[in-house]
Design a protein around this motif. Structure first.
Motif, short mmCIF file in Angstrom:
data_model
loop_
_atom_site.label_atom_id
_atom_site.label_comp_id
_atom_site.label_asym_id
_atom_site.label_seq_id
_atom_site.Cartn_x
_atom_site.Cartn_y
_atom_site.Cartn_z
N ARG A 222 0.84 -1.21 0.00
CA ARG A 222 0.00 0.00 0.00
C ARG A 222 0.86 1.25 0.00
NH1 ARG A 222 -2.96 -1.10 5.21
NH2 ARG A 222 -3.99 0.92 4.88
N ALA A 223 1.99 1.22 0.73
CA ALA A 223 2.91 2.36 0.70
C ALA A 223 3.50 2.52 -0.70
CB ALA A 223 4.03 2.15 1.72
N ARG A 224 3.80 1.40 -1.35
CA ARG A 224 4.33 1.47 -2.72
C ARG A 224 3.30 2.05 -3.68
NH1 ARG A 224 5.89 -4.13 -4.57
NH2 ARG A 224 3.62 -4.29 -4.79
N SER A 225 2.05 1.65 -3.51
CA SER A 225 0.99 2.20 -4.37
C SER A 225 0.86 3.70 -4.17
CB SER A 225 -0.34 1.51 -4.05
OG SER A 225 -0.29 0.13 -4.33
N ALA A 226 0.98 4.15 -2.92
CA ALA A 226 0.94 5.60 -2.65
C ALA A 226 2.11 6.30 -3.30
CB ALA A 226 0.94 5.84 -1.14
N ALA A 227 3.30 5.70 -3.23
CA ALA A 227 4.50 6.30 -3.84
C ALA A 227 4.36 6.37 -5.36
CB ALA A 227 5.74 5.50 -3.45
N VAL A 228 3.82 5.31 -5.96
CA VAL A 228 3.62 5.29 -7.41
C VAL A 228 2.62 6.37 -7.83
CG1 VAL A 228 2.68 3.95 -9.33
CG2 VAL A 228 4.26 2.88 -7.71
N GLY A 229 1.52 6.49 -7.07
CA GLY A 229 0.52 7.51 -7.38
C GLY A 229 1.09 8.92 -7.30
N LEU A 230 1.87 9.19 -6.26
CA LEU A 230 2.48 10.51 -6.10
C LEU A 230 3.51 10.77 -7.20
CD1 LEU A 230 2.94 10.44 -2.23
CD2 LEU A 230 1.45 12.01 -3.49
N THR A 231 4.22 9.73 -7.62
CA THR A 231 5.20 9.88 -8.70
C THR A 231 4.53 10.22 -10.02
OG1 THR A 231 6.71 8.31 -7.63
CG2 THR A 231 7.02 8.68 -9.99
N ILE A 232 3.45 9.52 -10.32
CA ILE A 232 2.71 9.81 -11.55
C ILE A 232 2.15 11.23 -11.51
CG2 ILE A 232 0.65 9.20 -12.88
CD1 ILE A 232 1.11 6.29 -12.03
N LEU A 233 1.64 11.64 -10.35
CA LEU A 233 1.11 12.99 -10.20
C LEU A 233 2.20 14.04 -10.45
CD1 LEU A 233 -1.21 14.90 -9.41
CD2 LEU A 233 -0.50 14.62 -7.02
N ALA A 234 3.40 13.81 -9.89
CA ALA A 234 4.51 14.75 -10.09
C ALA A 234 4.91 14.83 -11.56
CB ALA A 234 5.71 14.32 -9.24
N ALA A 235 4.93 13.69 -12.24
CA ALA A 235 5.29 13.68 -13.66
C ALA A 235 4.25 14.41 -14.50
CB ALA A 235 5.44 12.24 -14.14
N PRO A 270 10.65 13.96 -17.70
CA PRO A 270 9.78 13.57 -16.58
C PRO A 270 9.46 12.08 -16.58
CG PRO A 270 8.96 15.55 -17.63
CD PRO A 270 10.03 15.01 -18.52
N ILE A 271 9.27 11.51 -17.76
CA ILE A 271 8.96 10.08 -17.84
C ILE A 271 10.16 9.25 -17.38
CG2 ILE A 271 8.38 8.20 -19.41
CD1 ILE A 271 6.82 10.22 -21.08
N ALA A 272 11.36 9.63 -17.84
CA ALA A 272 12.57 8.92 -17.44
C ALA A 272 12.78 9.02 -15.93
CB ALA A 272 13.77 9.47 -18.19
N ALA A 273 12.55 10.22 -15.38
CA ALA A 273 12.73 10.42 -13.93
C ALA A 273 11.74 9.56 -13.14
CB ALA A 273 12.55 11.89 -13.59
N ALA A 274 10.49 9.50 -13.62
CA ALA A 274 9.46 8.73 -12.91
C ALA A 274 9.75 7.23 -12.93
CB ALA A 274 8.10 8.99 -13.55
N ILE A 275 10.54 6.78 -13.90
CA ILE A 275 10.90 5.35 -13.97
C ILE A 275 12.22 5.07 -13.26
CG2 ILE A 275 11.54 3.48 -15.54
CD1 ILE A 275 9.64 4.75 -17.60
N LEU A 276 13.22 5.91 -13.51
CA LEU A 276 14.57 5.62 -13.01
C LEU A 276 14.75 5.90 -11.53
CD1 LEU A 276 16.76 6.91 -15.99
CD2 LEU A 276 16.14 4.56 -15.40
N VAL A 277 14.07 6.91 -10.99
CA VAL A 277 14.23 7.22 -9.56
C VAL A 277 13.73 6.07 -8.69
CG1 VAL A 277 13.47 8.73 -7.70
CG2 VAL A 277 14.31 9.72 -9.81
N PRO A 278 12.52 5.54 -8.90
CA PRO A 278 12.09 4.39 -8.11
C PRO A 278 12.99 3.17 -8.30
CG PRO A 278 10.21 5.39 -9.20
CD PRO A 278 11.43 6.02 -9.79
N LEU A 279 13.42 2.95 -9.55
CA LEU A 279 14.29 1.80 -9.82
C LEU A 279 15.62 1.94 -9.09
CD1 LEU A 279 14.72 -0.84 -11.39
CD2 LEU A 279 15.61 0.55 -13.30
N ALA A 280 16.19 3.14 -9.14
CA ALA A 280 17.46 3.38 -8.45
C ALA A 280 17.29 3.25 -6.93
CB ALA A 280 17.98 4.78 -8.79
#
Length: 328
Positions: A222-235, A270-280
């Motif tokens: 659930r925390a991961r889902s919240a982080a993903v949602g916030l990341t998409i919103l920022a992008a 923004p798309i690269a950041a939204a993918i690479l930051v969580p992966l890193a």
């Protein structure tokens, strides 16, 4: 980790008799829904009181079940801190040269967290860099006094963060600033993941024991889902801001061609950041946490804070490298 100010435990708010009567009249299902909303409100407040100095005026009973539920809101706390740092950097950067502005912004950042994770960073450095036995390292980390290695590690970390903030301020492209919240979001998500994924090095002792059993209600997911949602919103916010305020990208494309990078479209950043930051965050965090766990036989409350500090700096570096690649 130490807590003060609004982080001290209090008795839980009680429902009034009128609230209770309304619940009975509404039926069991609606009454349970009301209690669940109340629990989530307390869990969110607990997360903000535990991890930050935001003025959340609510009496909280910091019992283990509530603390475990509160981790779902850790990414939200990170987003709030990141947003404040972004605004602080934009305001100070408009008035001062980049480095003094970065120092003031970093001061705001440290104040918002109460130095909570820095304390863990210094204690972890003192312990791990002592190169003693496991038992002795844990004793050193528990000592309230800070040693030479802790001070050195703290200074180097703050210098790195200040330099990275100065780089963002010097670039002056605050339309991409919403992405600055990503390191704060994912560093705090990784703390949640680490609590569940590695054993407590101190057994039944220390702060980490309060989170024992984390994952029974799928808090990590659930925390991961919240982080993903916030990341998409920022992008999405970043894409909209640049689209509205900087619709043309011909100059960027021309500079890219001159430097031999090809024509990388601005919207790819923004798309690269939204993918690479969580992966890193996942890869770096898992590697470092695994190494620490090998030496200590698990993780502790101090190492969770240390991981947060390390990942914030590392993920800011990732964003800086991406900005250089896309000539932002």
């Amino acid at each position: 980790m130490s807590h003060d100010g609004n982080n001290s435990p209090h008795n839980r708010e009680e429902m009034t008799s009128e609230d209770h009567l309304n619940q009975v009249n509404e039926g069991p299902a609606q009454g349970a829904e009301y209690i669940n909303r109340l629990d989530q409100k307390h869990a969110a407040a607990a997360a903000f009181q535990f991890l930050s100095r935001f003025p959340v005026k609510m009496q909280i009973d910091f019992v283990p079940p509530l603390l475990r539920e509160s981790v779902v809101y850790y990414p939200l706390v990170g987003a709030a801190i990141g947003l404040s740092v972004w605004i602080g950097g934009a305001l100070t950067g408009a008035l001062l040269p980049s480095f003094p502005a970065a120092v003031l912004t970093l001061t705001l950042w440290v104040w918002l967290t109460g130095g909570l994770h820095l304390d863990g960073w210094m204690d972890t450095a003192d312990g791990l860099l002592s190169y003693r036995t496991r038992e002795r390292m844990l004793e050193i980390m528990k000592d309230s006094r800070v040693g030479a290695m802790g001070v050195i590690a703290c200074v180097l970390l703050l210098m790195m963060k200040a330099a990275l903030i100065a780089d963002f301020i010097a670039r002056g492209n605050w339309m991409y600033g919403a992405l600055l919240i990503l390191p704060m979001i994912w560093s705090r998500w990784f703390m949640v993941y680490a609590i569940a994924a590695w054993p407590n090095a101190r057994g039944d002792d220390g702060l980490a024991v309060l989170f024992k059993g984390l994952g029974e209600r799928k808090e990590v997911q659930r925390a991961r889902s919240a982080a993903v949602g916030l990341t998409i919103l920022a992008a999405v916010i970043t894409l909209a801001a640049v689209w509205i305020f900087q619709p043309g990208s011909s100059m960027v494309e021309m500079l890219a061609m001159d430097r031999g990078l090809g024509t990388l479209p601005w919207w790819l950043y923004p798309i690269a950041a939204a993918i690479l930051v969580p992966l890193a965050a996942y890869l770096i965090g898992k590697f470092v946490a695994g190494r620490i766990s090998e030496r200590l036989g698990g993780l502790t409350g101090d190492t969770y804070g240390a991981m947060n500090e390390l990942l914030e700096a590392a993920l800011l570096t990732v964003l800086s490298l991406l900005q250089g690649l896309f000539l932002i």
